[in-house]
Scaffold this motif. Sequence first.
Motif, PDB file in Angstrom:
ATOM      1  N   SER A 151       4.448  10.958   3.006  1.00 50.56           N
ATOM      2  CA  SER A 151       3.966  11.334   1.673  1.00 50.56           C
ATOM      3  C   SER A 151       4.625  10.532   0.560  1.00 50.56           C
ATOM      4  CB  SER A 151       4.186  12.840   1.433  1.00 50.56           C
ATOM      5  OG  SER A 151       3.380  13.595   2.313  1.00 50.56           O
ATOM      6  N   ARG A 152       5.509   9.634   0.930  1.00 49.68           N
ATOM      7  CA  ARG A 152       6.135   8.742  -0.046  1.00 49.68           C
ATOM      8  C   ARG A 152       5.887   7.294   0.369  1.00 49.68           C
ATOM      9  NH1 ARG A 152      12.181  11.197  -1.443  1.00 49.68           N
ATOM     10  NH2 ARG A 152      11.471  13.215  -2.311  1.00 49.68           N
ATOM     11  N   ALA A 153       5.566   6.491  -0.608  1.00 52.44           N
ATOM     12  CA  ALA A 153       5.372   5.077  -0.314  1.00 52.44           C
ATOM     13  C   ALA A 153       6.729   4.415  -0.102  1.00 52.44           C
ATOM     14  CB  ALA A 153       4.624   4.397  -1.450  1.00 52.44           C
ATOM     15  N   PRO A 154       6.863   3.556   0.886  1.00 50.82           N
ATOM     16  CA  PRO A 154       8.131   2.852   1.082  1.00 50.82           C
ATOM     17  C   PRO A 154       8.376   1.867  -0.051  1.00 50.82           C
ATOM     18  CG  PRO A 154       6.440   1.955   2.525  1.00 50.82           C
ATOM     19  CD  PRO A 154       5.843   3.162   1.870  1.00 50.82           C
ATOM     20  N   ASN A 155       9.639   1.707  -0.419  1.00 50.81           N
ATOM     21  CA  ASN A 155       9.956   0.714  -1.438  1.00 50.81           C
ATOM     22  C   ASN A 155       9.951  -0.683  -0.813  1.00 50.81           C
ATOM     23  OD1 ASN A 155      12.521   0.278  -0.173  1.00 50.81           O
ATOM     24  ND2 ASN A 155      13.420   1.948  -1.368  1.00 50.81           N
ATOM     25  N   ALA A 156      10.212  -1.689  -1.626  1.00 50.30           N
ATOM     26  CA  ALA A 156      10.120  -3.070  -1.151  1.00 50.30           C
ATOM     27  C   ALA A 156      11.082  -3.342   0.011  1.00 50.30           C
ATOM     28  CB  ALA A 156      10.384  -4.038  -2.300  1.00 50.30           C
ATOM     29  N   ASN A 157      12.287  -2.796  -0.066  1.00 49.14           N
ATOM     30  CA  ASN A 157      13.252  -3.005   1.011  1.00 49.14           C
ATOM     31  C   ASN A 157      12.778  -2.371   2.310  1.00 49.14           C
ATOM     32  OD1 ASN A 157      15.052  -4.485  -0.551  1.00 49.14           O
ATOM     33  ND2 ASN A 157      16.211  -2.680  -1.185  1.00 49.14           N
ATOM     34  N   GLN A 158      12.219  -1.171   2.193  1.00 51.39           N
ATOM     35  CA  GLN A 158      11.713  -0.479   3.380  1.00 51.39           C
ATOM     36  C   GLN A 158      10.507  -1.198   3.961  1.00 51.39           C
ATOM     37  OE1 GLN A 158      11.197   3.263   1.372  1.00 51.39           O
ATOM     38  NE2 GLN A 158      13.055   4.148   2.250  1.00 51.39           N
ATOM     39  N   GLN A 159       9.638  -1.697   3.095  1.00 54.64           N
ATOM     40  CA  GLN A 159       8.477  -2.451   3.572  1.00 54.64           C
ATOM     41  C   GLN A 159       8.920  -3.682   4.358  1.00 54.64           C
ATOM     42  OE1 GLN A 159       6.523  -3.215  -0.145  1.00 54.64           O
ATOM     43  NE2 GLN A 159       5.313  -1.339  -0.086  1.00 54.64           N
ATOM     44  N   GLY A 160       9.927  -4.356   3.841  1.00 58.52           N
ATOM     45  CA  GLY A 160      10.412  -5.560   4.499  1.00 58.52           C
ATOM     46  C   GLY A 160      11.102  -5.303   5.820  1.00 58.52           C
ATOM     47  N   SER A 161      11.523  -4.052   6.051  1.00 64.32           N
ATOM     48  CA  SER A 161      12.249  -3.732   7.278  1.00 64.32           C
ATOM     49  C   SER A 161      11.329  -3.282   8.407  1.00 64.32           C
ATOM     50  CB  SER A 161      13.282  -2.629   7.001  1.00 64.32           C
ATOM     51  OG  SER A 161      12.640  -1.387   6.733  1.00 64.32           O
ATOM     52  N   PHE A 162      10.037  -3.152   8.156  1.00 70.13           N
ATOM     53  CA  PHE A 162       9.125  -2.711   9.205  1.00 70.13           C
ATOM     54  C   PHE A 162       9.101  -3.750  10.326  1.00 70.13           C
ATOM     55  CE2 PHE A 162       6.108   0.486   6.932  1.00 70.13           C
ATOM     56  CZ  PHE A 162       7.217   1.216   6.527  1.00 70.13           C
ATOM     57  N   GLY A 163       9.115  -3.260  11.566  1.00 75.32           N
ATOM     58  CA  GLY A 163       9.205  -4.147  12.711  1.00 75.32           C
ATOM     59  C   GLY A 163       7.871  -4.372  13.404  1.00 75.32           C
ATOM     60  N   LYS A 164       7.969  -5.001  14.567  1.00 76.60           N
ATOM     61  CA  LYS A 164       6.743  -5.413  15.262  1.00 76.60           C
ATOM     62  C   LYS A 164       5.930  -4.236  15.764  1.00 76.60           C
ATOM     63  CE  LYS A 164       8.910  -6.220  19.828  1.00 76.60           C
ATOM     64  NZ  LYS A 164       9.134  -7.245  20.877  1.00 76.60           N
ATOM     65  N   TRP A 165       6.565  -3.084  15.974  1.00 79.81           N
ATOM     66  CA  TRP A 165       5.836  -1.929  16.480  1.00 79.81           C
ATOM     67  C   TRP A 165       5.366  -0.997  15.370  1.00 79.81           C
ATOM     68  CZ3 TRP A 165       3.983  -3.277  20.669  1.00 79.81           C
ATOM     69  CH2 TRP A 165       4.713  -3.825  21.720  1.00 79.81           C
ATOM     70  N   ASP A 166       5.494  -1.408  14.124  1.00 76.54           N
ATOM     71  CA  ASP A 166       5.079  -0.577  12.986  1.00 76.54           C
ATOM     72  C   ASP A 166       3.715  -1.034  12.461  1.00 76.54           C
ATOM     73  OD1 ASP A 166       7.437   0.954  13.019  1.00 76.54           O
ATOM     74  OD2 ASP A 166       8.493  -0.592  11.891  1.00 76.54           O
ATOM     75  N   PHE A 167       2.797  -0.093  12.350  1.00 80.04           N
ATOM     76  CA  PHE A 167       1.457  -0.354  11.826  1.00 80.04           C
ATOM     77  C   PHE A 167       1.236   0.564  10.619  1.00 80.04           C
ATOM     78  CE2 PHE A 167       1.225  -2.081  16.013  1.00 80.04           C
ATOM     79  CZ  PHE A 167       0.235  -3.047  15.995  1.00 80.04           C
ATOM     80  N   PRO A 168       1.660   0.127   9.416  1.00 81.84           N
ATOM     81  CA  PRO A 168       1.522   0.975   8.227  1.00 81.84           C
ATOM     82  C   PRO A 168       0.130   0.855   7.606  1.00 81.84           C
ATOM     83  CG  PRO A 168       2.691  -1.041   7.680  1.00 81.84           C
ATOM     84  CD  PRO A 168       2.411  -1.111   9.162  1.00 81.84           C
ATOM     85  N   LEU A 169      -0.472   2.009   7.267  1.00 78.31           N
ATOM     86  CA  LEU A 169      -1.772   2.029   6.595  1.00 78.31           C
ATOM     87  C   LEU A 169      -1.677   2.934   5.373  1.00 78.31           C
ATOM     88  CD1 LEU A 169      -2.711   2.247  10.016  1.00 78.31           C
ATOM     89  CD2 LEU A 169      -4.707   1.384   8.801  1.00 78.31           C
ATOM     90  N   TYR A 170      -2.042   2.392   4.231  1.00 83.36           N
ATOM     91  CA  TYR A 170      -1.956   3.114   2.962  1.00 83.36           C
ATOM     92  C   TYR A 170      -3.288   3.769   2.629  1.00 83.36           C
ATOM     93  CZ  TYR A 170       2.460   0.669   2.074  1.00 83.36           C
ATOM     94  OH  TYR A 170       3.753   0.197   2.144  1.00 83.36           O
ATOM     95  N   PHE A 171      -3.259   5.053   2.307  1.00 80.87           N
ATOM     96  CA  PHE A 171      -4.445   5.788   1.873  1.00 80.87           C
ATOM     97  C   PHE A 171      -4.464   5.777   0.347  1.00 80.87           C
ATOM     98  CE2 PHE A 171      -4.496   6.790   6.183  1.00 80.87           C
ATOM     99  CZ  PHE A 171      -5.631   7.510   6.516  1.00 80.87           C
ATOM    100  N   GLU A 172      -5.439   5.075  -0.219  1.00 81.80           N
ATOM    101  CA  GLU A 172      -5.503   4.896  -1.666  1.00 81.80           C
ATOM    102  C   GLU A 172      -6.950   4.981  -2.159  1.00 81.80           C
ATOM    103  OE1 GLU A 172      -3.025   4.724  -3.645  1.00 81.80           O
ATOM    104  OE2 GLU A 172      -1.307   4.141  -2.393  1.00 81.80           O
TER     105      GLU A 172
END
Length: 256
Positions: free
Chosen positions: A90-111
């Motif tokens: 329920s919270r959008a990741p900040n820039a640092n968190q976005q940059g830390s996503f790894g190969k097994w992470d598939f983030p999808l934003y509902f907007e």
Amino acid sequence: MGRVLSYADVAVAQGNVATQTKVVSPPAPPPVPVEVINVILIDRRNLVSDALRTAMKTRLTRDLNALGVVKKEPDVLKARSLRFEVRWESRAPNANQQGSFGKWDFPLYFEKAHTSDNFSAGEVEKTMQGHGIRNAGKGADQYKAAASGWASKDVEGLGIQPLAGYRKVGFIKVDQISSRARDVETAYVNVVKHEFGHMCNVTQHSSDGLMMASVPLADPKVSFAEANHRAVLRELIRLKLQSEAQMQRLYERNNR
């Protein structure tokens, strides 16, 4: 005096000892640790109800874990010690968190994309940058396609491919889908799987199945066409076999 044991007596005695000796099996090898593929549904404005979130999570977890089997062939996901987990944020990741996503992470934003309070094309671009999508080489083409797709009312979402790397991101148009679909749950599930397919390096739309240009919003049984299904599994195997460092070096070299 004690009785002198005959050869037969000795053999019987030894046999008794042998039958009493327990055979210890060699220790079983430790189980191979399972790697988790994270499908992260990010809804910072709570556009999706709690009940709908729960239903979607259940269906997506079931459907994505079923991807390991094509026809009657062995389960690729089990063979590679992989499984899917779906979660909501329920919270959008900040820039640092976005940059830390790894190969097994598939983030999808509902907007929202086509309302007065929409998520702008500039915000889409900034989010792509935060997730490490390069605006150079083939990566630059992805930015152009994303801007065009986000502006089009014929498009339900975006799935940005990792190309030779591992960084990817997706966007779901909540307003577009909710205004068009009677069964919103099925529509969301199908669009998420469609964009997940693009995030697995499926770049072309197909003539049938989930990867059609116009996502089948109302069909609860639609699946990936076989060619797309196999392409998704090939991508997951690539992610399994290559390190993030290897993939990132190749990605940067190809997108200067």
